[in-house]
Design a protein around this motif. Structure first.
Motif, PDB file in Angstrom:
ATOM      1  N   PRO A 190       0.830  -1.207   0.000  1.00  0.00           N
ATOM      2  CA  PRO A 190       0.000   0.000   0.000  1.00  0.00           C
ATOM      3  C   PRO A 190       0.865   1.259   0.000  1.00  0.00           C
ATOM      4  CG  PRO A 190      -0.751  -1.571   1.654  1.00  0.00           C
ATOM      5  CD  PRO A 190       0.562  -2.068   1.154  1.00  0.00           C
TER       6      PRO A 190
ATOM      7  N   GLY B 257      -8.049   2.803   6.861  1.00  0.00           N
ATOM      8  CA  GLY B 257      -7.766   1.578   7.574  1.00  0.00           C
ATOM      9  C   GLY B 257      -6.844   0.645   6.815  1.00  0.00           C
ATOM     10  N   GLU B 258      -6.281  -0.284   7.531  1.00  0.00           N
ATOM     11  CA  GLU B 258      -5.360  -1.248   6.934  1.00  0.00           C
ATOM     12  C   GLU B 258      -6.108  -2.130   5.938  1.00  0.00           C
ATOM     13  OE1 GLU B 258      -2.226  -4.758   8.324  1.00  0.00           O
ATOM     14  OE2 GLU B 258      -3.323  -3.556   9.820  1.00  0.00           O
ATOM     15  N   GLY B 259      -5.543  -2.264   4.761  1.00  0.00           N
ATOM     16  CA  GLY B 259      -6.185  -3.067   3.730  1.00  0.00           C
ATOM     17  C   GLY B 259      -7.399  -2.415   3.120  1.00  0.00           C
TER      18      GLY B 259
END
Length: 339
Positions: free
Chosen positions: A218, A312-314
């Motif tokens: 990311p 947020g993560e992902g």
């Protein structure tokens, strides 16, 4: 290119074109191997920019206002009515309803003064097979008055629009075009998918890695944006794209969305306003998932690459892209056929 060159005296009116395209759509049955060999080229000379409308566009996309320079994405707005005239015609083999904007590549070779005079040209370059149907490749060119005779366009865009239909048993070779831009499913399009009742518009699909992103993690988050519910209405007023899926939750629900969604071209413009672009540049963006309004997204970037995704993560990626100064662009850039 074997079609006619048609010179226009003024920009087409979008409303009647959208209605015409909607009327023709039920009678078009896209199929594998569809062809469009004789596409016309529409030319609009003597084009001047409406500065009040431009200022409204700059404000909603967060570009600087009052400068004598067109934002990189603005010529797409100017060319959109011409593209709709071509794709709403009876001879265009893909139905306008259900057509989905999947990607855009923009090349700017020189500055574009807001007070300049231009010649705008749009044509359908070709139809191409896709693992989920058929894509139309639409090319828009902007030429500046006063440049030497024979000089090429100062601005060019290549957009792909996907018509979903059944395909053969063997998927297209190579890497497929990424998931369609459900944030701007071809802004003229009143339905998010050919069969919205069998597919949730907000469900991700696998997509080919973006050029330069294979195996990359990311991108680092640079900012978080809280988007108001009226973003679609404001952008629609400035751009002329008043597709009901972008305007209100009630009208968006008619086409399978829980709330109004942002225009895909607004998401790209907003990212480029934050990222910045050099004077001579090539940008490519791929539309992956809708942005619900109101909502919160994060802008992430690292060098030439950028993306808009959920917090947020992902977090799911809505748009991914890259910005390259001319001469530094990747070798896999899409190039339209000469006309």
């Amino acid at each position: 290119m074997t079609g006619a060159v048609i010179t226009l005296s003024r920009p087409p009116s979008l409303g009647p074109l959208l209605a015409l395209g909607a009327l023709h759509s039920p009678f078009k049955r896209p199929r594998p191997g569809a062809e469009f060999p004789g596409g016309d080229r529409l030319v609009l000379p003597g084009l001047r920019v409406d500065l009040a409308r431009l200022a409204a566009y700059e404000r909603v996309c967060a570009f600087p206002t009052g400068e004598d320079s067109l934002p990189l994405t603005y010529p797409h707005v100017l060319g959109f009515p011409l593209a709709m005239r071509l794709m709403s015609g009876r001879d265009f083999p893909l139905p306008l309803l259900g057509l989905v904007h999947t990607s855009i590549e923009i090349t700017r070779r020189a500055a574009l003064p807001a007070t300049g005079t231009y010649e705008l040209a749009v044509h359908v370059d070709r139809l191409a097979p896709h693992r989920k149907g058929t894509e139309a490749v639409v090319v828009t060119e902007l030429r500046a008055d006063g440049r030497p005779a024979g000089a090429g366009p100062v601005w060019t865009s290549t957009s792909t629009y996907l018509a979903r239909h059944r395909t053969g048993p063997d998927p297209a070779e190579g890497c497929p075009t990424p998931t369609a831009d459900r944030t701007a499913p071809a802004p003229h399009r009143p339905t998010p998918d050919a069969a919205p009742t069998t597919r949730t518009p907000d469900v991700p699909e696998p997509a080919c890695p973006f050029p330069g992103r294979a195996g990359a993690g990311p991108l680092p988050v640079l900012d978080e944006w809280r988007l108001a519910g009226d973003v679609g209405r404001r952008y629609g007023s400035a751009s002329g794209d008043r597709n009901p899926i972008h305007l209100h939750a009630l009208t968006a629900r008619l086409f399978g969305f829980p709330r109004a969604i942002a225009h895909g071209m607004w998401t790209v413009a907003r990212c480029l306003a934050a990222h910045g672009v050099p004077p001579e540049v090539r940008v490519r963006a791929e539309f992956r998932a809708p942005v619900l309004l109101p909502g919160t997204v994060v802008f992430a970037a690292d060098g030439s690459r950028f993306e808009l995704r959920r917090p947020g993560e992902g977090g799911r990626v809505h748009v991914s892209g890259r910005v390259d100064a001319l001469g530094d662009a990747p070798s896999d850039a899409v190039t339209p056929r000469p006309v």
